[in-house]
Design a protein around this motif. Structure first.
Motif, PDB file in Angstrom:
ATOM      1  N   TYR A   1      -4.325   6.067  -0.777  1.00 24.17           N
ATOM      2  CA  TYR A   1      -4.216   5.024  -1.808  1.00 24.17           C
ATOM      3  C   TYR A   1      -5.414   4.081  -1.755  1.00 24.17           C
ATOM      4  O   TYR A   1      -5.971   3.688  -2.784  1.00 24.17           O
ATOM      5  CB  TYR A   1      -2.913   4.257  -1.609  1.00 24.17           C
ATOM      6  CG  TYR A   1      -2.672   3.169  -2.635  1.00 24.17           C
ATOM      7  CD1 TYR A   1      -2.756   3.435  -3.996  1.00 24.17           C
ATOM      8  CD2 TYR A   1      -2.354   1.873  -2.234  1.00 24.17           C
ATOM      9  CE1 TYR A   1      -2.526   2.441  -4.937  1.00 24.17           C
ATOM     10  CE2 TYR A   1      -2.122   0.877  -3.163  1.00 24.17           C
ATOM     11  CZ  TYR A   1      -2.214   1.163  -4.514  1.00 24.17           C
ATOM     12  OH  TYR A   1      -1.988   0.177  -5.436  1.00 24.17           O
ATOM     13  N   SER A   2      -5.830   3.745  -0.528  1.00 20.72           N
ATOM     14  CA  SER A   2      -6.995   2.875  -0.375  1.00 20.72           C
ATOM     15  C   SER A   2      -8.245   3.538  -0.941  1.00 20.72           C
ATOM     16  O   SER A   2      -9.045   2.904  -1.639  1.00 20.72           O
ATOM     17  CB  SER A   2      -7.198   2.538   1.106  1.00 20.72           C
ATOM     18  OG  SER A   2      -8.378   1.783   1.291  1.00 20.72           O
TER      19      SER A   2
ATOM     20  N   ASP B   1       0.817  -1.210   0.000  1.00 22.92           N
ATOM     21  CA  ASP B   1       0.000   0.000   0.000  1.00 22.92           C
ATOM     22  C   ASP B   1       0.855   1.266   0.000  1.00 22.92           C
ATOM     23  O   ASP B   1       0.398   2.317  -0.448  1.00 22.92           O
ATOM     24  CB  ASP B   1      -0.918   0.000   1.228  1.00 22.92           C
ATOM     25  CG  ASP B   1      -1.866  -1.183   1.212  1.00 22.92           C
ATOM     26  OD1 ASP B   1      -2.873  -1.116   0.491  1.00 22.92           O
ATOM     27  OD2 ASP B   1      -1.591  -2.189   1.900  1.00 22.92           O
ATOM     28  N   VAL B   2       2.069   1.165   0.535  1.00 21.99           N
ATOM     29  CA  VAL B   2       3.007   2.292   0.563  1.00 21.99           C
ATOM     30  C   VAL B   2       4.417   1.729   0.397  1.00 21.99           C
ATOM     31  O   VAL B   2       4.719   0.637   0.891  1.00 21.99           O
ATOM     32  CB  VAL B   2       2.918   3.088   1.885  1.00 21.99           C
ATOM     33  CG1 VAL B   2       3.969   4.203   1.920  1.00 21.99           C
ATOM     34  CG2 VAL B   2       1.530   3.682   2.074  1.00 21.99           C
TER      35      VAL B   2
ATOM     36  N   GLN C   1      -8.305   5.873  -3.260  1.00 20.47           N
ATOM     37  CA  GLN C   1      -8.164   5.961  -4.716  1.00 20.47           C
ATOM     38  C   GLN C   1      -8.576   4.653  -5.387  1.00 20.47           C
ATOM     39  O   GLN C   1      -9.266   4.647  -6.410  1.00 20.47           O
ATOM     40  CB  GLN C   1      -6.719   6.307  -5.078  1.00 20.47           C
ATOM     41  CG  GLN C   1      -6.332   7.746  -4.762  1.00 20.47           C
ATOM     42  CD  GLN C   1      -4.842   7.989  -4.941  1.00 20.47           C
ATOM     43  OE1 GLN C   1      -4.080   7.061  -5.213  1.00 20.47           O
ATOM     44  NE2 GLN C   1      -4.425   9.237  -4.777  1.00 20.47           N
ATOM     45  N   ARG C   2      -8.126   3.533  -4.802  1.00 14.61           N
ATOM     46  CA  ARG C   2      -8.495   2.236  -5.377  1.00 14.61           C
ATOM     47  C   ARG C   2      -9.991   1.983  -5.254  1.00 14.61           C
ATOM     48  O   ARG C   2     -10.627   1.468  -6.178  1.00 14.61           O
ATOM     49  CB  ARG C   2      -7.713   1.116  -4.685  1.00 14.61           C
ATOM     50  CG  ARG C   2      -6.266   1.029  -5.145  1.00 14.61           C
ATOM     51  CD  ARG C   2      -5.565  -0.141  -4.505  1.00 14.61           C
ATOM     52  NE  ARG C   2      -5.452   0.055  -3.064  1.00 14.61           N
ATOM     53  CZ  ARG C   2      -4.943  -0.851  -2.229  1.00 14.61           C
ATOM     54  NH1 ARG C   2      -4.534  -2.011  -2.697  1.00 14.61           N
ATOM     55  NH2 ARG C   2      -4.852  -0.595  -0.943  1.00 14.61           N
TER      56      ARG C   2
ATOM     57  N   ALA D   1       0.589   3.064  -9.412  1.00 14.58           N
ATOM     58  CA  ALA D   1      -0.226   3.935  -8.556  1.00 14.58           C
ATOM     59  C   ALA D   1       0.169   3.873  -7.086  1.00 14.58           C
ATOM     60  O   ALA D   1      -0.298   4.689  -6.281  1.00 14.58           O
ATOM     61  CB  ALA D   1      -1.700   3.563  -8.703  1.00 14.58           C
ATOM     62  N   ILE D   2       1.031   2.934  -6.695  1.00 14.11           N
ATOM     63  CA  ILE D   2       1.405   2.798  -5.282  1.00 14.11           C
ATOM     64  C   ILE D   2       2.233   4.013  -4.864  1.00 14.11           C
ATOM     65  O   ILE D   2       3.227   4.356  -5.518  1.00 14.11           O
ATOM     66  CB  ILE D   2       2.210   1.505  -5.048  1.00 14.11           C
ATOM     67  CG1 ILE D   2       1.362   0.287  -5.430  1.00 14.11           C
ATOM     68  CG2 ILE D   2       2.661   1.402  -3.594  1.00 14.11           C
ATOM     69  CD1 ILE D   2       2.123  -1.032  -5.365  1.00 14.11           C
ATOM     70  N   PRO D   3       1.861   4.686  -3.779  1.00 15.10           N
ATOM     71  CA  PRO D   3       2.605   5.888  -3.359  1.00 15.10           C
ATOM     72  C   PRO D   3       4.020   5.544  -2.866  1.00 15.10           C
ATOM     73  O   PRO D   3       4.213   4.565  -2.137  1.00 15.10           O
ATOM     74  CB  PRO D   3       1.748   6.459  -2.228  1.00 15.10           C
ATOM     75  CG  PRO D   3       0.943   5.310  -1.727  1.00 15.10           C
ATOM     76  CD  PRO D   3       0.698   4.423  -2.901  1.00 15.10           C
TER      77      PRO D   3
ATOM     78  N   HIS E   1      -0.804   8.389   3.461  1.00 12.28           N
ATOM     79  CA  HIS E   1      -0.726   7.946   2.064  1.00 12.28           C
ATOM     80  C   HIS E   1      -1.355   6.561   1.861  1.00 12.28           C
ATOM     81  O   HIS E   1      -1.902   6.282   0.787  1.00 12.28           O
ATOM     82  CB  HIS E   1       0.728   7.972   1.596  1.00 12.28           C
ATOM     83  CG  HIS E   1       1.258   9.358   1.416  1.00 12.28           C
ATOM     84  ND1 HIS E   1       0.819  10.202   0.425  1.00 12.28           N
ATOM     85  CD2 HIS E   1       2.178  10.075   2.146  1.00 12.28           C
ATOM     86  CE1 HIS E   1       1.444  11.366   0.521  1.00 12.28           C
ATOM     87  NE2 HIS E   1       2.279  11.317   1.568  1.00 12.28           N
TER      88      HIS E   1
END
Length: 424
Positions: free
Chosen positions: A127-128, A52-53, A130-131, A80-82, A123
């Motif tokens: 990200y979660s 996830d990060v 965004q998905r 897309a992973i930060p 972040h």
């Protein structure tokens, strides 16, 4: 990939002590931790872990953190992973290069544990979300496409129902005109012969008996003509209703075409040559078989009926993933241009071709064939062939699901086993 309940952080650093410090702090806060001690190892493992990060050290031997980030951003699976860079204190150039390479944030070393946890959690949450948004958008797009398809399907269904209603109205009006025209002559004959019966009463016995026999014969012939018309009309109405209420079945299109073609060839028995060029047809398809047969029988029978003896009747086919096209070519005299505009009108009869032995019917065949084609949501049309002959083309859909009208003109879905499924 859906976010896990416990977010995963992937640490990339060539110093094991740095990894241990960061990993301990993150695990204490509920994160799952994976790591790599080189850029090459990170590029290999990150697509497998899909964290996830990513915490990525800038200065590493071999492949630098900037290069690792650029390669990750070039991989659609993990782009897309930060990425949070770990940089030296006050290294402004490294910070700028990190953002240019695709990083979203940075933490200076030696890092503050609370700051590290806060940035990682922020972040990971973004990200979660965004998905989740991407997944919801994909579902919404699928739903939109499905609704658009249903709207188009229902619109076509309404148009088809309207065409059938108009067709039925035209047929009813034409039927009234036909009855008025076709029954007038035999009724006139019957009426005049009834008048002659009165006259016969004044004749001598022998003359009266002879005249009465003639009168009875003429009345019987007129009644037979009327009965024939009534039988044809009753059959047409019954077939018209049956076609509109037929349900889809899994059938072999090629087998139906062969059966109908052979039946028509045997029925006319004019020593015509039948050429079947059936190509590309699916082995089995969900269709309305009786509608298909009626449309085929009309155009194939016409081809044999209007073709000179020993001439060739050709039936060819083609298909794609959703529709079948059948073309029937004959070598007959062709269609009179004056009759062409009424070719598919109810009870409009063409000129009799006595040289070919074609009997003049009631004008039911082609209108009924066109109705069958439209009931299948297909089409029927003709093309002139030069120097002689006519081509009729039947184009009908098939597939895993077929929309058909019920008796109210409302659409119902049918699955591959032919059972009705309620429309949503």
């Amino acid at each position: 990939m859906m976010a896990s309940i416990r977010p995963t952080v992937f640490i990339v650093d060539d110093v094991p002590q740095n990894i241990q410090v960061a990993a301990t702090a993150l695990r204490d806060e509920g994160f799952v931790v994976s790591f790599a001690t080189s850029g090459a190892e990170a590029l290999e493992r990150i697509p497998l872990v899909e964290p996830d990060v990513i915490l990525l050290d800038v200065m590493m031997p071999g492949i630098s953190g900037f290069e690792v980030c650029q390669q990750l951003k070039a991989n659609p699976r993990v782009a897309a992973i930060p990425v949070i860079f770990l940089t030296a204190l006050n290294d402004a150039d490294a910070t700028v290069r990190g953002f240019a390479a695709g990083g979203v944030d940075y933490v200076t070393k030696p890092f503050n544990t609370a700051e590290l946890i806060a940035r990682v959690r922020t972040h990971a949450t973004l990200y979660s979300l965004q998905r989740l948004l991407a997944e919801k958008s994909a579902v919404l797009e699928d739903l939109t496409r499905s609704l658009e398809a249903q709207v188009a399907q229902r619109t076509e269904a309404l148009h088809a129902a309207l065409r059938r209603q108009q067709n039925f109205g035209q047929m009813s009006a034409a039927l009234i005109a036909l009855i008025n025209h076709e029954f007038r002559t035999p009724m006139t004959v019957i009426q005049s012969n009834v008048e002659m019966m009165r006259y016969a009463q004044q004749l001598a016995t022998a003359q009266r008996e002879e005249l009465c026999c003639q009168i009875q014969q003429r009345i019987a012939e007129s009644l037979a003509i009327m009965q024939k018309h009534l039988d044809s009309i009753a059959m047409m109405i019954e077939l018209h209703t049956a076609l509109l209420h037929e349900k889809p079945q899994l059938v072999s299109p090629a087998a139906i075409i062969r059966d109908v073609a052979q039946y028509c060839a045997n029925e006319y028995n004019r020593q015509n040559t039948l050429q079947l060029q059936l190509e590309g047809l699916p082995d089995h398809a969900i269709m309305l078989p009786e509608n298909f047969r009626v449309a085929l029988r009309t155009i194939i029978a016409n081809a044999f009926g209007y073709s000179p003896p020993t001439s060739v009747v050709t039936i060819s086919s083609s298909a794609d993933a959703s529709s079948i096209t059948v073309a029937v070519d004959d070598e007959g005299p062709g269609i009179d241009p004056e009759e062409e505009q009424h070719l598919y009108s109810w009870f409009k009869r063409g000129k009799a071709h006595t040289t070919l032995g074609v009997q003049r019917g009631l004008g039911l065949g082609l209108p009924l064939a066109k109705l069958a084609a439209e009931t299948m949501m297909g089409a029927l049309w003709h093309e002139r062939r030069f120097p002689r002959g006519t081509r009729f083309v039947l184009h009908v859909p098939y597939g895993q699901e077929l929309v058909t009208p019920n008796h109210e003109g409302v659409q119902s879905m049918h699955s591959s086993n032919g059972l009705p499924i309620a429309a949503q």
